[in-house]
Structures are given as C-alpha cells and as structure tokens.
Design a protein around this motif. Structure first.
Motif, PDB file in Angstrom:
ATOM      1  N   ASN A 184       0.841  -1.193   0.000  1.00 35.98           N
ATOM      2  CA  ASN A 184       0.000   0.000   0.000  1.00 35.98           C
ATOM      3  C   ASN A 184       0.877   1.243   0.000  1.00 35.98           C
ATOM      4  O   ASN A 184       0.658   2.175  -0.764  1.00 35.98           O
ATOM      5  N   HIS A 185       1.871   1.272   0.878  1.00 35.86           N
ATOM      6  CA  HIS A 185       2.848   2.357   0.914  1.00 35.86           C
ATOM      7  C   HIS A 185       4.067   1.879   1.687  1.00 35.86           C
ATOM      8  O   HIS A 185       4.013   0.878   2.380  1.00 35.86           O
ATOM      9  N   LEU A 186       5.147   2.593   1.542  1.00 32.03           N
ATOM     10  CA  LEU A 186       6.361   2.332   2.286  1.00 32.03           C
ATOM     11  C   LEU A 186       6.634   3.563   3.126  1.00 32.03           C
ATOM     12  O   LEU A 186       6.670   4.681   2.604  1.00 32.03           O
ATOM     13  N   GLY A 187       6.795   3.398   4.430  1.00 31.57           N
ATOM     14  CA  GLY A 187       7.083   4.510   5.332  1.00 31.57           C
ATOM     15  C   GLY A 187       8.571   4.597   5.601  1.00 31.57           C
ATOM     16  O   GLY A 187       9.202   3.605   5.946  1.00 31.57           O
ATOM     17  N   LEU A 188       9.126   5.789   5.441  1.00 28.99           N
ATOM     18  CA  LEU A 188      10.551   6.015   5.650  1.00 28.99           C
ATOM     19  C   LEU A 188      10.758   7.177   6.611  1.00 28.99           C
ATOM     20  O   LEU A 188      10.150   8.235   6.446  1.00 28.99           O
ATOM     21  N   THR A 189      11.615   7.005   7.593  1.00 32.37           N
ATOM     22  CA  THR A 189      11.995   8.094   8.489  1.00 32.37           C
ATOM     23  C   THR A 189      13.154   8.835   7.844  1.00 32.37           C
ATOM     24  O   THR A 189      14.123   8.209   7.406  1.00 32.37           O
ATOM     25  N   VAL A 190      13.051  10.162   7.802  1.00 29.40           N
ATOM     26  CA  VAL A 190      14.067  10.969   7.119  1.00 29.40           C
ATOM     27  C   VAL A 190      14.644  12.041   8.040  1.00 29.40           C
ATOM     28  O   VAL A 190      14.013  12.455   9.001  1.00 29.40           O
ATOM     29  N   ARG A 206       3.790   4.655  -3.597  1.00 29.65           N
ATOM     30  CA  ARG A 206       3.447   5.697  -2.629  1.00 29.65           C
ATOM     31  C   ARG A 206       4.352   5.551  -1.414  1.00 29.65           C
ATOM     32  O   ARG A 206       4.504   4.463  -0.860  1.00 29.65           O
ATOM     33  N   LEU A 207       4.977   6.669  -1.027  1.00 31.77           N
ATOM     34  CA  LEU A 207       5.850   6.699   0.138  1.00 31.77           C
ATOM     35  C   LEU A 207       5.286   7.659   1.174  1.00 31.77           C
ATOM     36  O   LEU A 207       4.821   8.744   0.834  1.00 31.77           O
ATOM     37  N   THR A 208       5.363   7.257   2.442  1.00 32.33           N
ATOM     38  CA  THR A 208       5.084   8.173   3.538  1.00 32.33           C
ATOM     39  C   THR A 208       6.430   8.503   4.158  1.00 32.33           C
ATOM     40  O   THR A 208       7.180   7.604   4.556  1.00 32.33           O
ATOM     41  N   LEU A 209       6.751   9.776   4.202  1.00 30.60           N
ATOM     42  CA  LEU A 209       8.026  10.254   4.727  1.00 30.60           C
ATOM     43  C   LEU A 209       7.778  10.842   6.112  1.00 30.60           C
ATOM     44  O   LEU A 209       6.944  11.738   6.265  1.00 30.60           O
ATOM     45  N   TRP A 210       8.485  10.343   7.103  1.00 29.36           N
ATOM     46  CA  TRP A 210       8.302  10.760   8.492  1.00 29.36           C
ATOM     47  C   TRP A 210       9.532  11.524   8.955  1.00 29.36           C
ATOM     48  O   TRP A 210      10.662  11.066   8.753  1.00 29.36           O
ATOM     49  N   GLN A 211       9.324  12.654   9.605  1.00 26.62           N
ATOM     50  CA  GLN A 211      10.420  13.437  10.161  1.00 26.62           C
ATOM     51  C   GLN A 211      10.997  12.716  11.373  1.00 26.62           C
ATOM     52  O   GLN A 211      10.272  12.374  12.302  1.00 26.62           O
ATOM     53  N   ALA A 212      12.312  12.486  11.371  1.00 29.11           N
ATOM     54  CA  ALA A 212      12.977  11.926  12.550  1.00 29.11           C
ATOM     55  C   ALA A 212      12.873  12.936  13.689  1.00 29.11           C
ATOM     56  O   ALA A 212      12.765  14.150  13.467  1.00 29.11           O
ATOM     57  N   ASP A 213      12.888  12.466  14.900  1.00 29.18           N
ATOM     58  CA  ASP A 213      12.803  13.314  16.090  1.00 29.18           C
ATOM     59  C   ASP A 213      14.086  14.122  16.212  1.00 29.18           C
ATOM     60  O   ASP A 213      15.146  13.577  16.551  1.00 29.18           O
ATOM     61  N   ARG A 214      13.997  15.410  15.948  1.00 30.71           N
ATOM     62  CA  ARG A 214      15.182  16.272  15.971  1.00 30.71           C
ATOM     63  C   ARG A 214      15.676  16.555  17.384  1.00 30.71           C
ATOM     64  O   ARG A 214      16.775  17.066  17.558  1.00 30.71           O
ATOM     65  N   ALA A 215      14.881  16.233  18.395  1.00 29.07           N
ATOM     66  CA  ALA A 215      15.290  16.442  19.787  1.00 29.07           C
ATOM     67  C   ALA A 215      16.204  15.311  20.266  1.00 29.07           C
ATOM     68  O   ALA A 215      16.769  15.395  21.354  1.00 29.07           O
ATOM     69  N   ARG A 216      16.333  14.279  19.460  1.00 22.78           N
ATOM     70  CA  ARG A 216      17.167  13.140  19.826  1.00 22.78           C
ATOM     71  C   ARG A 216      18.295  12.989  18.824  1.00 22.78           C
ATOM     72  O   ARG A 216      18.219  13.487  17.701  1.00 22.78           O
TER      73      ARG A 216
END
Length: 132
Positions: free
Chosen positions: A7-13, A49-59
């Motif tokens: 359905n989609h691939l989720g990637l942390t960026v 379809r890709l879902t791009l997720w923001q990595a936690d910048r506080a870590r």
C-alpha cells in the motif's frame, strides 16, 4: 495469497522538507498529503506511494548503514528507458546534498542498467532500467 501488494512504504528521514522536495522537485513525484502536527508527507509517482516521516530532531539521529542496520537496504525505482535512466541520473547527480554511489552501469553482464545514490535525507535509492 491474502495480500495484494504494498500500500505504501514509510521512511523516516533526517529533514522532511528536504526529502519531500527531492521526490517532488527532482524526481517529479506528486505531494499527496502533509501533516505538520505528526510531521509526515505522502508522495507518489502514480504507482509507488511513500510516507516520509520526520525523525525526532530532539534526539540524536543515526545515519543508515545498509550493512549493519536491520530493515531497508535500499529502495529501487524503475524507469522506462536507458535515456530516462541517463537523464534522471544526471539530474540527481547535480541535486544539492545527493551522494552518488555510482553512475549508470550494467547490472551483472547487462543489458539491464542501474545507478545508486543517497538522497539528501540519507535514504539509499537505486534507479533501474530493466532493458525489457
């Protein structure tokens, strides 16, 4: 079979805006959705379809290492022709923040061709012309 495909691939960026721009402005994908409260975007080339997720910048962020991290090794995208491969590789090569692994070359003994690189956010990508 119970499933019928991805359905989609989720990637942390590393940087959501930078990676989203790479997919939309460099690769020509379409931005389907953006949710800033849970920072993510969804992009598509009409097939994938890709879902791009923001990595936690506080870590502390850890860059991907395909030889030691479990999970994604790379994402391979297909182009319809050798000319399309060469044109896209030239565009990618000149895109700010891209790290080319290698320019278009034969896969094995050919005639298939591919190129590998990391987009500005650190996701390793391969572009393939299957020569079929």
């Amino acid at each position: 079979m119970v499933t019928i495909g991805i359905n989609h691939l989720g990637l942390t960026v590393r940087d959501l805006d930078q990676t989203t721009a790479f997919f939309t402005d460099c690769l020509g994908w379409v931005l389907l959705a953006r949710e800033d409260s849970y920072p993510r975007t969804t992009v598509s080339d009409g097939t994938c379809r890709l879902t791009l997720w923001q990595a936690d910048r506080a870590r502390a962020m850890t860059g991907f290492d395909r030889k030691t991290n479990i999970g994604l090794h790379h994402l391979a995208l297909e182009v319809p022709s050798r000319d399309a491969l060469d044109e896209l590789a030239a565009k990618v090569r000149n895109w700010p923040g891209v790290q080319m692994e290698f320019n278009p070359e034969p896969m094995g003994t050919g005639p298939r061709m591919h190129t590998m690189f990391s987009e500005p956010g650190g996701i390793r990508l391969e572009i393939i012309w299957p020569a079929s």
